[in-house]
Design a protein around this motif. Sequence first.
Motif, PDB file in Angstrom:
ATOM      1  N   MET A  41     -65.002 -15.741  20.821  1.00 47.20           N
ATOM      2  CA  MET A  41     -62.901 -16.160  19.915  1.00 47.20           C
ATOM      3  C   MET A  41     -62.690 -17.662  20.479  1.00 47.20           C
ATOM      4  SD  MET A  41     -60.004 -16.295  19.439  1.00 47.20           S
ATOM      5  CE  MET A  41     -59.330 -15.444  21.756  1.00 47.20           C
ATOM      6  N   LEU A  42     -62.399 -17.253  21.765  1.00 43.51           N
ATOM      7  CA  LEU A  42     -61.626 -18.397  22.371  1.00 43.51           C
ATOM      8  C   LEU A  42     -62.139 -19.873  21.785  1.00 43.51           C
ATOM      9  CD1 LEU A  42     -60.047 -17.628  25.465  1.00 43.51           C
ATOM     10  CD2 LEU A  42     -59.147 -18.417  23.794  1.00 43.51           C
ATOM     11  N   ALA A 261     -69.533 -13.463  16.473  1.00 43.35           N
ATOM     12  CA  ALA A 261     -68.017 -13.572  16.109  1.00 43.35           C
ATOM     13  C   ALA A 261     -67.587 -11.930  14.959  1.00 43.35           C
ATOM     14  CB  ALA A 261     -68.385 -15.097  15.440  1.00 43.35           C
ATOM     15  N   ARG A 262     -68.305 -11.693  14.620  1.00 44.34           N
ATOM     16  CA  ARG A 262     -68.193 -10.463  13.592  1.00 44.34           C
ATOM     17  C   ARG A 262     -67.732  -8.973  15.156  1.00 44.34           C
ATOM     18  NH1 ARG A 262     -70.754 -13.602  10.164  1.00 44.34           N
ATOM     19  NH2 ARG A 262     -70.352 -13.761   8.485  1.00 44.34           N
ATOM     20  N   ALA A 263     -68.837  -9.590  16.336  1.00 47.71           N
ATOM     21  CA  ALA A 263     -68.272  -7.797  16.812  1.00 47.71           C
ATOM     22  C   ALA A 263     -66.993  -8.351  17.437  1.00 47.71           C
ATOM     23  CB  ALA A 263     -69.285  -8.120  17.616  1.00 47.71           C
ATOM     24  N   ALA A 264     -66.368  -9.530  18.033  1.00 50.63           N
ATOM     25  CA  ALA A 264     -65.111 -10.187  18.357  1.00 50.63           C
ATOM     26  C   ALA A 264     -64.445 -10.252  17.473  1.00 50.63           C
ATOM     27  CB  ALA A 264     -65.096 -11.705  18.707  1.00 50.63           C
ATOM     28  N   VAL A 269     -59.285  -6.567  15.409  1.00 53.91           N
ATOM     29  CA  VAL A 269     -58.750  -6.621  14.334  1.00 53.91           C
ATOM     30  C   VAL A 269     -58.387  -4.722  13.677  1.00 53.91           C
ATOM     31  CG1 VAL A 269     -58.942  -5.839  12.500  1.00 53.91           C
ATOM     32  CG2 VAL A 269     -59.193  -8.386  13.441  1.00 53.91           C
ATOM     33  N   LEU A 270     -59.773  -4.261  14.819  1.00 53.21           N
ATOM     34  CA  LEU A 270     -59.693  -2.724  14.552  1.00 53.21           C
ATOM     35  C   LEU A 270     -59.855  -1.715  16.265  1.00 53.21           C
ATOM     36  CD1 LEU A 270     -62.849  -2.847  12.090  1.00 53.21           C
ATOM     37  CD2 LEU A 270     -59.966  -2.806  11.193  1.00 53.21           C
TER      38      LEU A 270
END
Length: 386
Positions: A41-42, A261-264, A269-270
């Motif tokens: 993410m960073l 990225a979507r796993a992060a 978020v969830l």
Amino acid sequence: MTAALRVVPTAPPLPGHVILDQARDFVARFSAFPSQHCAPMLALWYAHTWAAEHFYVTPRLILSSAEPGSGKTRVLEVAKHLTQAPEMTASGSAAALVRMVAAGPITILLDEVDTIFAAGGGGNEDVRGMLNLGYKRTATIPKVKGDSGSGFVVERLPIFAPAALAGLVGSMPDTITTRAITVNLRKRRHDEHVDGYLERRAERDAAPIRNALATWITGIGEQLGDAEPAMPHGVHDRSAEIWEPLLAIADAAGGHWPDTARAACVHFVLSANKPTPSLGIQLLADLRTLFTAAGTDRMHTTDIVERLRALDDSPWADLHGKPLDSRRLARELSRYQVAPLTFKHNTTNAKGYVTYATDKQVEQVGLADAWARYLPVENADDKGDR
């Protein structure tokens, strides 16, 4: 004869997924993160600073911890080597920050926000306002120039800029956290090892990664700004707005990055960093629990108050030294356009609350409407767990 010129072949540019891998690995060298999703993410957040002008929003990055010495400053120090025009500071007035952003580009790396915002975020309102508004590209702050002799001119200064903020838990205003991706850092355990940080060595090691990152991202900036990346299930509204720049970069990079990225995104978020609900939201959630368990669409106030006070791990038995009563219940629910009415239930005629819309009071829409607007949707699994 003229000597033939010797042509030295240049190395082809690295693909985006390799550049992001290098950025992620560099970031991970110096910090013991609480999750495997933090370093990717960073890397994406640092990358987005090179194309921020093409995005509608620039998500705030928050680095928080329960105690000092948990590595927040180190993350900012590492960020200096990979972000566009970093400006690391531990204080500053709103006027100074506005002028710095207007003269940009700039990436604000703001450490020790405890010195700027009081506990709970009640401190410097001008800085808070600037960081809130500067989340969107169209934001400006008006400033008056001139004097009474020559006349006054209103100057609109842009305040849109990436910003990372580090501070102790509880020092960040809610209005900023809702615009941010938050990493809750912890003190490093004795068996967690990281590289020692020496600025000159880190700068030398980061230079080729920084240059490759800048060249790649700036070269596809317009493409990124036009992208509409698909969001993971359950990510919508402001959360989707926050993650759109990062997912756009991941999709452009290819390789494993769209999935990484979507796993992060799902993690932040969830799965993690869920904010503590307000008292009103908790009340709505607890009421939904009560009405669902009772299998009814109406309940008298006295019954509701008694059941709420009996709930485990709830605040209703002691609200600042007083238990919840009918007056406080009505006041809390009135903010959501829910009001009591009189009806007969179980042979008793008294005031209470219903889940359905009513005809007698135009503005009284019932609890179900408030639940639908302010609470997450319940699924079958949730109901089965009750």
